[in-house]
Each structure stands twice: as C-alpha cells, then as structure tokens.
Write an enzyme that holds these catalytic residues in place. Structure first.
Site, PDB file in Angstrom:
ATOM      1  N   GLU A 174       0.825  -1.234   0.000  1.00 14.46           N
ATOM      2  CA  GLU A 174       0.000   0.000   0.000  1.00 14.46           C
ATOM      3  C   GLU A 174       0.848   1.270   0.000  1.00 14.46           C
ATOM      4  O   GLU A 174       0.688   2.150   0.859  1.00 14.46           O
ATOM      5  CB  GLU A 174      -0.946  -0.007   1.216  1.00 14.46           C
ATOM      6  N   GLU A 295      -5.559  -8.411  -0.155  1.00 10.77           N
ATOM      7  CA  GLU A 295      -6.233  -8.090   1.111  1.00 10.77           C
ATOM      8  C   GLU A 295      -7.695  -7.871   0.806  1.00 10.77           C
ATOM      9  O   GLU A 295      -8.038  -6.974   0.009  1.00 10.77           O
ATOM     10  CB  GLU A 295      -5.659  -6.815   1.762  1.00 10.77           C
TER      11      GLU A 295
HETATM   12  O1  AHR Z   1      -5.057  -5.759   7.161  1.00 14.81           O
HETATM   13  C1  AHR Z   1      -4.904  -4.627   7.963  1.00 14.81           C
HETATM   14  C2  AHR Z   1      -4.174  -3.499   7.263  1.00 14.81           C
HETATM   15  O2  AHR Z   1      -4.991  -3.010   6.244  1.00 14.81           O
HETATM   16  C3  AHR Z   1      -2.899  -3.885   6.561  1.00 14.81           C
HETATM   17  O3  AHR Z   1      -1.788  -3.867   7.397  1.00 14.81           O
HETATM   18  C4  AHR Z   1      -2.769  -2.821   5.512  1.00 14.81           C
HETATM   19  O4  AHR Z   1      -2.079  -3.254   4.384  1.00 14.81           O
HETATM   20  C5  AHR Z   1      -4.215  -2.434   5.211  1.00 14.81           C
HETATM   21  O5  AHR Z   1      -4.375  -1.050   5.210  1.00 14.81           O
END
Ligand code: AHR
Length: 508
Positions: A174, A295
């Site tokens: 990210e 994610e």
């Molecule tokens: O999954 C929780 C957080 O969400 C992770 O560390 C990050 O990559 C995202 O913003």
C-alpha cells in the site's frame, strides 16, 4: 413468497481454470495475529516451537492455500534481519505501523515451520517503505540461494540447509497510503518496484512478483497510480495487487447496499484489468498482467480508536478484532462467487487476515479457538472449487441499486472438475424475505449425476455471531430437497442464504 430464477452453464463455455491461490489468507505482525494467535508458547496445544495446534488444525480445515506474510503496514518498517538467528539475540523494536512492541520471536524460519505444519504456500513481502532494492535482493538470496555465498551460508548456519524456495513475493505494501511508513508517489514507487524486481529476478529467475496497486478503489490516487506504476514496472512484474475492505455504507446501512459491494468490487477488478491492458496497449505488449487481490474482507466495526492504536507500546494488543455476523458471511460467499467468475485475470486472493485480526479464526489466551461466521463460506469454497470456472448465465429478478442499476437477487458461480466429474455450484440468494425457486442446468456435464453435498448458511437473525461461548451458532446446515433430473437441478433457496451444492457425474 417465492420467486423463480435460473442458472445455466455449458461444458464448452468456460471462464478459465480456477487458480487455487484464490483461497489465500494473510498473517501480519499486528495485534494478536501472530503472538497470541497462531503462536502461543505455553498453550496446551502448542507444538515444540510454540505454535498452537488447534489454530493450525482450523487453518487446515479452512483450506487456505497461500499465506501473505509478514504485513501489511508492518512490512514497511520491518527489517528481515531482526527475525532470523538465535531468538535470544533478536531485538525488540517499536512497530510504527501499529504502535506496538515487536519481539521478533517469530520470524522467517518459525513462520515457515508453521506453513509446513499446515501445508500452505508462503507469500513473502519485501520492505519498500524504509528500505529498497538492495535489502530485497539480500533477503531473497538469504532465503532461496542454495549456498556458497555469505547470505545463503548465514541461512544454513541458522539450521536451514536447503533453500527455502519462496516463490511468490510482494513488492512492498500500500505504498500510496499516507498511513504507510515510507509512502511514495507513483513515480517513486514505480521506479523502486522496477529496480527491486530486476535485482530479485537476477538473483532468482523462478520467482513471481506482485507490484502494489493503489491501496483501495476509492483512494484519490486509484487509476493514476496503477497507470504510472505500471508505466515503470509493467515488464518486470507478474501481478498487480488490489485491496478492499467492505463496510456498511454510511448513507444507507441496508443489507441490500452491503451486498451490492459484490458488484462494486467486480467493477474494481474490471477497471484494474482495463488500466493494465491500456498500459500493455501503449507499450505494444501482448503480455496480460494478472491480479492479486491480496487483502480483502469485511472491516468497519473495529476500525477506529483503540481498535487501531493503544497507548504504551504494548506487545500483541487486541487490535482489529472484528466480530463477524451472518450478514458478513453472506457477503463473503457472494464475493467468492465474484472472484471465481473473474478467474481469467484474478489468480491470487488473500482474505485479510487469518487469526484474531479481522479474521475467520479467533482465540483466547490459554483457551479455545473457534470459527467466526465468515470461516464457513471460505472453507466450503476452498474445499469444493476445483477445476474450470464455467460462465454462469443467470436469469433472476432483482432490485434497483443507486450505483449499479438492477442487481439480480442470485449471485452464482460454477466450477467443474473434469478429473473427478464433480461440479460445485455456489449460490447466494440476496432476497431478504423471499425464497428462490431455482433451476440449474449443467449442460453437457453428464446426465447420470448424483448428489455429493448440499449445504446452506442462513438464519432468522442476520446479526448472529459466533463467540467462545457459542462457537456454533452460525454454521452450515444440510440443504434438503435438491432434485436432480439428468443435467437439471431444482432447489429452493431460503431468503438471505448462502448455498453450496456439489454433484458428481459419471463420465465416459
Ligand atoms: O489488514 C490490515 C491493514 O490493512 C494492513 O496492514 C494494511 O495493508 C491495510 O491497510
């Protein structure tokens, strides 16, 4: 009330073979994800390295195929060297991603031990927040080079004679997010991603690399970010990442809008494919970049205040401990059908995360581990979705949605495994009050067909949860009344229900 719907697939019309990496998860050094989650020395079920066997067993039951590690935001401030070598000499560090103290008692080798125990492929990340290409290629050499160099011999001196064989690597995390340690502009990140990829491939040509897409579809940087980043590194990477956390829409907290996020995320995938293909076109390249949705989950309740940050730099605080409902499980099921239906470009997906932190598995210290509601649709899909994803033709009434127009009540995917003759049908009835009288046609998939499994997830209370005291409140039940007539299935689906039907054909 009952309404009619139909689903038709044809043996000759497929989307793509399903990549089993779609059933990935994520373990980050965050809250009680690792410490007090998968790892708890002294727990009655702990193995010789301190990993909880009850959590390992549930992870196997979940059927996860690949696991992203060690972050997440944690990755962007993490030095891999801290997590190797004798445990007693490992440093304690401030983790600026989650304002916690990191003890480094779990690192590369301990985590790989856990991966072997549960039979899951590791997906590692390199820190492109505070570090860069040199650290990344050094870490790769430490992990994957057979021997005869300082770094590979260092690994061997730590007890790992053979190369660790880590194949899948994420180039940072990210990197467009202002919350990220070492946030970068698209041009800065694109350049670093390219140089890192180049060095890593020179060190080990067998690896697969994922570049960071924007950290969400609704980021202001989305789109421009993908375009600029790929302008730099398109030729050097295999995947582009997507991240999405599903929320209850603030304007209209309805279940209908909540479940419409399936279409929003479908559009996210399709828009990202369009951008990647536009870059390919500009470069006159025949290469088609694949996507890694590394994610994804529901996350909106434990997303503020002390759920994100606690005072005093605690070790393994209770962060992001979202408690999931039946409504969440329905969305997860529908999202999985959508992922399967994008199997031509979506090759990897990681539910975020695995244990305690926005997770399908919860634990108590010294106590039990249990399945959250969202565990079930994931486990069912991971168990039965094998083979080719067939193109679903759906005829279903629907309801109007401000963003997407008319949305059918039925969401579905069909995966057929020629090797076993099994066809798995995944079905979400989004109608909140009416039963669906569904007819499924499996054209050309064999008329001599028997039922292997039929399960449904539904209940009167969409807010029902599973807890340590009532771990089985929300769980799949038998779906009765599946009628099979040649290539035709008929079944009635409960309102607001997730359903999985597996049949098996005798094929010549
Ligand atoms: O999954 C929780 C957080 O969400 C992770 O560390 C990050 O990559 C995202 O913003």
């Amino acid at each position: 009330m009952t309404f009619k719907a139909s689903l038709t697939v044809d043996r000759d019309f497929d989307i793509a073979p399903l990549d089993r990496r779609l059933f990935g998860v994520f373990v980050e050094h965050l809250g009680r994800g690792v410490y007090g989650g998968i790892y708890e020395p002294g727990h009655p079920t702990a193995d010789e390295l301190g990993f909880r066997n009850d959590v390992a067993e549930l992870t196997r039951e979940l059927g996860a195929t690949i696991v992203r590690y060690p972050g997440g935001n944690f990755l962007s401030g993490h030095d891999w060297e801290d997590g190797v070598g004798p445990k007693a000499q490992r440093p304690r560090r401030l983790d600026l991603a989650w304002f916690s103290t990191e003890t480094n008692q779990v690192g590369t080798h301990e985590f790989l031990h856990w991966c072997r125990q549960v039979g899951i492929e590791p997906m590692f990340g390199v820190n492109l927040g505070t570090r860069g290409p040199d650290e990344a290629r050094r870490y790769l050499e430490y992990c994957n080079h057979p021997g005869g160099t300082a770094l590979s011999e260092l690994r061997r001196s730590h007890g790992a004679e053979a190369p660790l064989g880590i194949r899948f690597w994420c180039l940072g995390n990210e990197m467009d997010g202002p919350w990220q340690i070492g946030q970068k502009t698209a041009d800065e990140y694109g350049r670093i991603a390219k140089e890192t990829a180049k060095l890593m491939r020179w060190a080990d040509p067998g690896i697969e690399l994922a570049a960071c897409g924007s950290s969400a579809y609704d980021m202001p940087s989305y789109g421009t970010w993908e375009d600029r980043v790929l302008e730099h590194c398109f030729e050097f990477v295999d995947y582009l990442s997507l991240h999405s956390y599903f929320v209850k829409p603030p304007a209209d907290g309805s279940t209908e809008s909540f479940l419409a996020q399936i279409e929003t995320n479908a559009r996210y995938i399709e828009d990202t494919v369009a951008i990647a293909d536009a870059v390919a076109a500009r470069k006159r390249s025949a290469k088609r970049l694949m996507l890694s949705f590394d994610e994804w989950n529901v996350w909106y309740r434990a997303r503020h205040g002390e759920h994100l940050r606690q005072a005093g730099w605690p070790e393994a605080p209770r962060l992001l401990e979202e408690v999931y409902t039946l409504e969440d499980a329905l969305l997860i099921g529908g999202m999985l059908t959508m992922f399967m239906n994008h199997a031509d470009r979506l090759k990897v997906a990681c539910m975020a995360q695995l244990c305690n932190v926005i997770a399908p598995i919860m634990t108590e210290p010294g106590g039990p581990a249990w399945r959250q509601t969202i565990f079930h649709p994931f486990a069912q899909a991971a168990r039965w979705a094998r083979g080719r994803v067939l193109r679903p033709v759906i005829a279903s009434p629907g309801h109007a949605n401000a963003r997407h127009g008319e949305l059918p009540y039925l969401c579905a995917s069909v995966v057929d495994d020629a090797a076993t003759g099994r066809t798995a049908v995944f079905l979400l009835n989004r109608h909140l009050s009416d039963e669906m009288d569904l007819s499924v046609t499996l054209r050309g998939l064999g008329a001599e067909r028997g039922l292997v499994s039929a399960e449904q997830l539904h209940g009167a209370d969409l807010n029902a949860t599973n807890t340590a005291d009532a771990p089985g409140r929300v769980a799949p039940q038998a779906l009765n009344g599946v009628a099979i007539d040649g290539e035709q299935l008929r079944v009635t689906l409960k309102p607001a229900s997730w359903n999985v039907i597996v049949t098996k054909a005798r094929r010549a």
